[in-house]
Design a protein around this motif. Structure first.
Motif, PDB file in Angstrom:
ATOM      1  N   ALA A   1       0.816  -1.203   0.000  1.00  0.00           N
ATOM      2  CA  ALA A   1       0.000   0.000   0.000  1.00  0.00           C
ATOM      3  C   ALA A   1       0.853   1.258   0.000  1.00  0.00           C
ATOM      4  CB  ALA A   1      -0.906  -0.003   1.230  1.00  0.00           C
ATOM      5  N   THR A   2       0.282   2.331  -0.528  1.00  0.00           N
ATOM      6  CA  THR A   2       0.895   3.650  -0.421  1.00  0.00           C
ATOM      7  C   THR A   2      -0.180   4.629   0.018  1.00  0.00           C
ATOM      8  OG1 THR A   2       0.443   4.088  -2.763  1.00  0.00           O
ATOM      9  CG2 THR A   2       2.606   3.185  -2.207  1.00  0.00           C
ATOM     10  N   ALA A   3       0.210   5.633   0.801  1.00  0.00           N
ATOM     11  CA  ALA A   3      -0.702   6.692   1.240  1.00  0.00           C
ATOM     12  C   ALA A   3      -1.954   6.131   1.884  1.00  0.00           C
ATOM     13  CB  ALA A   3      -1.065   7.595   0.063  1.00  0.00           C
ATOM     14  N   ALA A   4      -1.750   5.239   2.842  1.00  0.00           N
ATOM     15  CA  ALA A   4      -2.867   4.685   3.630  1.00  0.00           C
ATOM     16  C   ALA A   4      -3.980   4.143   2.745  1.00  0.00           C
ATOM     17  CB  ALA A   4      -3.401   5.713   4.609  1.00  0.00           C
ATOM     18  N   THR A   5      -3.651   3.187   1.923  1.00  0.00           N
ATOM     19  CA  THR A   5      -4.634   2.506   1.088  1.00  0.00           C
ATOM     20  C   THR A   5      -5.694   1.844   1.957  1.00  0.00           C
ATOM     21  OG1 THR A   5      -3.000   2.057  -0.619  1.00  0.00           O
ATOM     22  CG2 THR A   5      -4.951   0.664  -0.596  1.00  0.00           C
TER      23      THR A   5
ATOM     24  N   LEU B   1      -2.542  -1.815  10.581  1.00  0.00           N
ATOM     25  CA  LEU B   1      -2.426  -0.451  11.074  1.00  0.00           C
ATOM     26  C   LEU B   1      -1.000  -0.090  11.464  1.00  0.00           C
ATOM     27  CD1 LEU B   1      -5.583  -0.238  13.387  1.00  0.00           C
ATOM     28  CD2 LEU B   1      -5.291   0.870  11.168  1.00  0.00           C
ATOM     29  N   ALA B   2      -0.221  -1.099  11.854  1.00  0.00           N
ATOM     30  CA  ALA B   2       1.084  -0.845  12.477  1.00  0.00           C
ATOM     31  C   ALA B   2       2.038  -0.070  11.590  1.00  0.00           C
ATOM     32  CB  ALA B   2       1.720  -2.163  12.908  1.00  0.00           C
ATOM     33  N   GLY B   3       2.073  -0.353  10.322  1.00  0.00           N
ATOM     34  CA  GLY B   3       3.052   0.283   9.448  1.00  0.00           C
ATOM     35  C   GLY B   3       2.652   1.643   8.938  1.00  0.00           C
ATOM     36  N   GLY B   4       1.391   2.005   9.101  1.00  0.00           N
ATOM     37  CA  GLY B   4       0.921   3.283   8.595  1.00  0.00           C
ATOM     38  C   GLY B   4       0.524   3.277   7.138  1.00  0.00           C
ATOM     39  N   ASP B   5       0.668   2.126   6.464  1.00  0.00           N
ATOM     40  CA  ASP B   5       0.363   2.054   5.029  1.00  0.00           C
ATOM     41  C   ASP B   5      -1.120   1.889   4.738  1.00  0.00           C
ATOM     42  OD1 ASP B   5       3.036   2.228   4.201  1.00  0.00           O
ATOM     43  OD2 ASP B   5       3.340   0.097   4.544  1.00  0.00           O
ATOM     44  N   TYR B   6      -1.869   1.396   5.711  1.00  0.00           N
ATOM     45  CA  TYR B   6      -3.260   1.035   5.453  1.00  0.00           C
ATOM     46  C   TYR B   6      -4.237   1.786   6.350  1.00  0.00           C
ATOM     47  CZ  TYR B   6      -1.386  -2.968   2.892  1.00  0.00           C
ATOM     48  OH  TYR B   6      -0.715  -3.766   1.999  1.00  0.00           O
ATOM     49  N   ALA B   7      -5.384   2.102   5.785  1.00  0.00           N
ATOM     50  CA  ALA B   7      -6.573   2.487   6.538  1.00  0.00           C
ATOM     51  C   ALA B   7      -7.517   1.292   6.480  1.00  0.00           C
ATOM     52  CB  ALA B   7      -7.234   3.721   5.937  1.00  0.00           C
ATOM     53  N   VAL B   8      -8.108   0.936   7.613  1.00  0.00           N
ATOM     54  CA  VAL B   8      -8.863  -0.308   7.702  1.00  0.00           C
ATOM     55  C   VAL B   8     -10.347  -0.036   7.920  1.00  0.00           C
ATOM     56  CG1 VAL B   8      -9.149  -2.476   8.956  1.00  0.00           C
ATOM     57  CG2 VAL B   8      -6.850  -1.530   8.617  1.00  0.00           C
ATOM     58  N   HIS B   9     -11.170  -0.661   7.078  1.00  0.00           N
ATOM     59  CA  HIS B   9     -12.606  -0.739   7.305  1.00  0.00           C
ATOM     60  C   HIS B   9     -12.871  -2.095   7.977  1.00  0.00           C
ATOM     61  CE1 HIS B   9     -13.782   2.149   3.765  1.00  0.00           C
ATOM     62  NE2 HIS B   9     -12.824   2.642   4.540  1.00  0.00           N
TER      63      HIS B   9
ATOM     64  N   ASP C   1      -2.579   0.937  17.957  1.00  0.00           N
ATOM     65  CA  ASP C   1      -1.822   2.045  17.364  1.00  0.00           C
ATOM     66  C   ASP C   1      -2.358   2.341  15.969  1.00  0.00           C
ATOM     67  OD1 ASP C   1      -0.250   2.200  19.585  1.00  0.00           O
ATOM     68  OD2 ASP C   1       1.473   1.156  18.716  1.00  0.00           O
ATOM     69  N   GLY C   2      -2.743   3.572  15.753  1.00  0.00           N
ATOM     70  CA  GLY C   2      -3.317   3.974  14.472  1.00  0.00           C
ATOM     71  C   GLY C   2      -4.820   3.799  14.406  1.00  0.00           C
ATOM     72  N   GLY C   3      -5.411   3.178  15.433  1.00  0.00           N
ATOM     73  CA  GLY C   3      -6.842   2.910  15.408  1.00  0.00           C
ATOM     74  C   GLY C   3      -7.689   4.168  15.409  1.00  0.00           C
ATOM     75  N   GLY C   4      -7.225   5.178  16.103  1.00  0.00           N
ATOM     76  CA  GLY C   4      -8.010   6.408  16.163  1.00  0.00           C
ATOM     77  C   GLY C   4      -8.044   7.159  14.854  1.00  0.00           C
ATOM     78  N   GLU C   5      -6.998   7.008  14.050  1.00  0.00           N
ATOM     79  CA  GLU C   5      -6.891   7.772  12.800  1.00  0.00           C
ATOM     80  C   GLU C   5      -7.271   6.969  11.561  1.00  0.00           C
ATOM     81  OE1 GLU C   5      -4.561   8.854  16.076  1.00  0.00           O
ATOM     82  OE2 GLU C   5      -4.016   7.187  14.731  1.00  0.00           O
ATOM     83  N   ARG C   6      -6.974   5.673  11.568  1.00  0.00           N
ATOM     84  CA  ARG C   6      -7.087   4.908  10.319  1.00  0.00           C
ATOM     85  C   ARG C   6      -7.956   3.663  10.431  1.00  0.00           C
ATOM     86  NH1 ARG C   6      -2.457   2.869   9.676  1.00  0.00           N
ATOM     87  NH2 ARG C   6      -1.358   3.862  11.411  1.00  0.00           N
TER      88      ARG C   6
END
Length: 329
Positions: free
Chosen positions: A9-13, A33-41, A59-64
């Motif tokens: 992924a790039t830019a939080a795919t 979420l850990a690497g910052g590459d993905y946004a998760v539905h 980690d990253g759960g609040g944003e992505r």
């Protein structure tokens, strides 16, 4: 199938994980979420249920991370969660701890119809690749298995035999995976399946899943005089999450992948736990069985780059997790 669009992924795919609050899915969400590459539905039955709170604290759960209220039997809810996603990990599948009283409703329909709903939604949304979590339950239940102890991705469970022996869970996984491959063949949807055996490891979710209950049962005597000492195939939940991401990110990934790390007798597993945690009152009586026990080859997955933890690390981390949750003492 066009695999050119698949890759890291790039830019939080955005990717979707069905059944996000479950054992495997929770670790997969954490991994994504850990690497910052993905946004998760993540699909769950009720986003407001406290049992899903552990996902928000990742980690990253609040944003992505976005949690969607969805039932795999409700196509429109699945389609809403999948919309805008480049990839989908279909993890949701019923796995009851007790024998099903209504397998058609409790197991078969959610597994088969649910899988087809997810695949249909993926095709409509233009998803690049779908990774389906199947099981070795779709591999080894067969009255006429291949010669030799090792089974690989060419092996399939026999549907009629599963029905006659009332092995409803393995039937559900077999039917669902068969339907996934039929749909992929018909539509050209890029599908990869991953088949783990018993999955152990530390818990993220507040409930205890079926595989963990299996291990706990062998670690607690609970008045049971002796237990069958069969060879069991196992894998660490964190290594399953890694395998699922590999199956999604590697453009050359194709077909089925068995995801199994160790094949050991139950008595050997318990002996390892006893050596690491001598204060535990583990089962110490086993009935030796003689039979055609199978082990599963993960050679194909390893060629893709998969690595796995030692059995000692997996069992130790599992037990420490159960003790922390006061499931074992």
């Amino acid at each position: 199938m066009d695999r050119a669009g698949v890759g890291k992924a790039t830019a939080a795919t955005a990717v979707c994980v069905t059944g996000a609050g479950g054992f495997i899915a929770s670790w997969l969400v954490r991994r994504l979420l850990a690497g910052g590459d993905y946004a998760v539905h993540g699909t769950v039955r009720d986003p407001s249920d406290p049992k899903n709170d552990h996902l928000r604290t990742l980690d990253g759960g609040g944003e992505r991370l976005r949690l969607f209220k969805a039932d795999v039997l409700d196509y429109s809810s699945v389609a809403s969660a999948v919309a805008g996603c480049a990839g989908v990990f279909h993890v949701a599948s019923p796995c009851p701890a007790a024998k099903s009283t209504n397998p058609e409703v409790e197991l078969l329909a959610p597994a088969v119809t649910g899988t087809l709903n997810v695949l249909r939604a993926c095709r409509e949304a233009g998803v690049r690749r779908v990774v389906v979590v199947s099981s070795v339950g779709a591999v080894f239940i067969n009255p006429n298995p291949p010669e030799g102890p090792t089974m690989d991705e060419h092996c399939w469970s026999d549907e009629d035999y599963c029905r006659s022996t009332e092995n409803w869970y393995c039937l559900s996984k077999t039917l669902a995976e068969r339907e996934a491959w039929a749909y992929a063949e018909e539509t050209g949807l890029d599908v990869v399946t991953v088949c783990p055996p018993l999955v152990f490891g530390p818990l993220l979710q507040p409930t205890v899943n079926t595989s963990s209950l299996f291990l706990i049962r062998y670690l607690k005597r609970d008045g049971v005089d002796a237990m069958d000492d069969r060879v069991r195939n196992m894998v660490d939940v964190r290594d399953v999450a890694d395998a699922l991401v590999l199956a999604y990110e590697r453009p050359e990934a194709a077909g089925r992948y068995i995801c199994s790390a160790h094949a050991r007798k139950v008595s050997e597993m318990v002996s390892v736990v006893r050596s690491l945690h001598p204060d535990l009152n583990c089962q110490n009586k086993f009935v030796q069985l003689v039979g055609d026990e199978k082990v599963f080859s993960s050679e194909k997955l390893q060629k893709l780059g998969w690595k796995f933890r030692t059995m000692e690390e997996t069992l130790n981390d599992s037990v420490e997790s159960y003790m922390s949750a006061r499931i074992l003492s």
